[in-house]
Design a protein around this motif. Structure first.
Motif, short mmCIF file in Angstrom:
data_model
loop_
_atom_site.label_atom_id
_atom_site.label_comp_id
_atom_site.label_asym_id
_atom_site.label_seq_id
_atom_site.Cartn_x
_atom_site.Cartn_y
_atom_site.Cartn_z
N ALA A 139 2.32 10.55 -7.05
CA ALA A 139 3.40 10.85 -7.48
C ALA A 139 3.42 12.06 -8.45
O ALA A 139 2.46 12.05 -9.25
CB ALA A 139 4.46 9.84 -7.99
N ASP A 140 4.23 13.11 -8.69
CA ASP A 140 4.36 13.81 -9.91
C ASP A 140 4.90 13.29 -11.10
O ASP A 140 6.07 13.09 -11.36
CB ASP A 140 5.07 15.35 -9.55
N LYS A 141 3.90 12.68 -12.01
CA LYS A 141 4.43 11.86 -13.18
C LYS A 141 4.24 12.74 -14.46
O LYS A 141 3.29 13.44 -14.84
CB LYS A 141 3.52 10.59 -13.46
N GLN A 142 5.67 12.87 -14.98
CA GLN A 142 5.47 13.58 -16.32
C GLN A 142 5.30 12.30 -17.35
O GLN A 142 5.68 11.44 -17.51
CB GLN A 142 6.85 14.03 -16.70
N PHE A 149 5.12 -0.23 -9.78
CA PHE A 149 5.13 0.88 -8.79
C PHE A 149 6.08 0.52 -7.61
O PHE A 149 6.69 1.56 -6.91
CB PHE A 149 3.59 1.30 -8.13
N ASN A 150 6.04 -0.69 -7.08
CA ASN A 150 6.79 -0.84 -5.91
C ASN A 150 8.39 -1.10 -6.25
O ASN A 150 9.07 -0.42 -5.23
CB ASN A 150 6.61 -2.32 -5.73
N TYR A 151 8.56 -1.06 -7.54
CA TYR A 151 10.26 -0.83 -7.93
C TYR A 151 10.53 0.60 -8.11
O TYR A 151 11.61 0.99 -7.69
CB TYR A 151 10.18 -1.76 -9.02
N ALA A 152 9.43 1.19 -8.56
CA ALA A 152 9.73 2.71 -8.95
C ALA A 152 9.94 3.56 -7.55
O ALA A 152 10.66 4.24 -7.15
CB ALA A 152 8.54 3.48 -9.71
N TYR A 153 9.01 3.01 -6.58
CA TYR A 153 8.95 3.50 -5.02
C TYR A 153 10.28 3.12 -4.40
O TYR A 153 11.03 4.11 -3.91
CB TYR A 153 7.92 2.96 -4.38
N MET A 154 10.74 2.05 -4.66
CA MET A 154 12.40 1.78 -4.03
C MET A 154 13.32 2.42 -4.76
O MET A 154 14.16 2.85 -3.97
CB MET A 154 12.65 0.16 -4.19
N TYR A 200 0.75 -1.27 0.05
CA TYR A 200 0.00 -0.09 -0.10
C TYR A 200 0.83 1.17 0.13
O TYR A 200 0.69 2.25 -0.58
CB TYR A 200 -0.84 -0.14 1.15
N PRO A 201 2.04 1.37 0.87
CA PRO A 201 2.65 2.67 0.89
C PRO A 201 3.17 3.15 -0.39
O PRO A 201 3.15 4.21 -0.93
CB PRO A 201 3.79 2.39 1.79
N ALA A 202 3.61 2.02 -1.26
CA ALA A 202 4.26 2.13 -2.33
C ALA A 202 3.27 2.72 -3.60
O ALA A 202 3.48 3.43 -4.25
CB ALA A 202 5.08 0.81 -2.84
N HIS A 203 2.14 1.89 -3.52
CA HIS A 203 1.02 2.20 -4.37
C HIS A 203 0.45 3.44 -4.33
O HIS A 203 0.27 4.24 -5.13
CB HIS A 203 -0.22 1.17 -4.13
N ARG A 226 8.54 -12.52 -7.43
CA ARG A 226 7.98 -12.05 -5.91
C ARG A 226 9.07 -11.63 -5.17
O ARG A 226 9.07 -11.68 -4.00
CB ARG A 226 7.23 -13.29 -5.42
N SER A 227 10.41 -11.84 -5.72
CA SER A 227 11.83 -11.69 -4.85
C SER A 227 11.79 -10.57 -3.94
O SER A 227 12.04 -10.56 -2.70
CB SER A 227 12.74 -11.69 -5.79
N ILE A 228 11.13 -9.24 -4.52
CA ILE A 228 11.09 -8.05 -3.75
C ILE A 228 10.15 -8.25 -2.62
O ILE A 228 10.34 -7.54 -1.53
CB ILE A 228 10.87 -6.92 -4.44
N GLN A 229 9.13 -8.94 -2.50
CA GLN A 229 8.12 -9.41 -1.73
C GLN A 229 8.60 -10.27 -0.55
O GLN A 229 8.30 -10.07 0.45
CB GLN A 229 6.77 -9.40 -2.28
#
Length: 314
Positions: free
Chosen positions: A64-67, A109-114, A55-58, A292-295
């Motif tokens: 987020a300010d997306k161009q 989104f999860n990878y972008a957040y990281m 949820y936090p990443a999503h 699923r490695s990141i999770q």
């Protein structure tokens, strides 16, 4: 003589029927494998709610300010779509993120957040035929590798010639990343690659899935589907080889794979790692599932990625 003629006609008719049946089956499985449409063998994405670890990443990504960036594909003149998110503090360091099969930029989104939390700009393109990009076929990373070179140049144009870029991807995006690594004349601003659970080549992955999902042998069906794809889209499944591409790579590559991946089998990562010619690192992440490695091990994943990027982008 008449009897022989009848036998020959019967055999010819049977051959025509068999060939017609195989070609019809090939067209069906071409649609399953290559045409961007809902796939019954893929699990449906569940809504992400408060309390979910994602949820936090999503929530961050949604706000987020997306161009919105656009680019034309290297072939076929397709309009491609991407989101660019600048780092909190100005930087010349950018991660270009490649998504997986039947996925899109927003699902990363999860990878972008990281990467954002690690201090990088992030660019998230939609591959051909997926998300908001044009196209009527899935390229499995092969035509997309040339599109990613165009995205790399677009980042350099935007952030300057002293840009430092890493390409990252999961699953089909991992294969795309490896395919990019072997492109001749890649800009020197590309400093490193990170691939997560990518396949050796499209032929091997499609043949594996044909056996796992439908209990079908690779010959002749996968050959037929590959031939149809060659006629329609300009490349065979054996052409689309991450293994051949990493043999040409001399830049740093981090290989990541889940220890119990049964969609892109874990055994595929070992020949890829051995074939790579540059500085390299291999991380096998404990836990089940594909991509699923990141999770499964978020701290291990993040720390390994951070250490790798700190070494090669600084």
């Amino acid at each position: 003589m008449k009897r022989k003629t009848k036998i020959l006609i019967g055999l010819a008719s049977a051959a025509v029927l068999v060939c017609g049946g195989l070609f019809g089956a090939g067209l069906y499985f071409y649609k399953v494998a290559v045409v961007p449409a809902p796939k019954s063998f893929l699990s449906k994405t569940k809504p992400i709610k408060k309390g979910d670890p994602l949820y936090p990443a999503h929530h961050w990504y949604q706000n987020a300010d997306k161009q919105r960036w656009y680019e034309m594909s290297a072939t076929r003149h397709l309009k491609l779509d991407a989101n660019y998110i600048a780092a909190k503090q100005p930087t010349k360091k950018t991660i270009i993120i490649a998504h997986g099969f039947m996925s899109n930029k927003d699902n990363m989104f999860n990878y972008a957040y990281m990467f954002h939390n690690l201090g990088y700009n992030v660019l998230l393109p939609d591959s051909r035929g997926l998300g908001d990009s044009q196209g009527d076929y899935i390229g499995y990373g092969w035509p997309d590798r040339l599109d990613f070179v165009k995205w790399i140049h677009k980042v350099i144009d935007h952030n300057g010639s002293n840009s430092k870029i890493a390409v990252f991807g999961t699953s089909m995006g991992g294969a795309t990343t490896m395919m990019v690594s072997g492109v001749k004349g890649l800009p020197h601003q590309v400093k490193a690659f990170i691939e997560d659970c990518g396949y050796t080549d499209v032929y091997s992955e499609v043949a594996y899935q044909a056996k796992e999902l439908y209990h079908l042998p690779k010959f002749p069906l996968v050959h037929i589907v590959s031939g149809i794809n060659h006629v329609k889209n300009g490349y065979s499944f054996k052409d689309a080889s991450a293994l051949k591409q990493v043999r040409k790579n001399k830049r740093p590559m981090l290989f990541i794979h889940g220890a119990h991946d049964h969609f892109v089998p874990t055994k595929m990562v070992y020949p890829l790692y051995r074939a790579d010619k540059g500085p390299k690192q291999l991380l096998i992440v404990p836990g089940p599932g594909h991509s699923r490695s990141i999770q499964n091990r978020p701290t291990l994943y993040r720390n390994t990625v951070k250490k790798f990027l700190d070494k090669y982008l600084n």
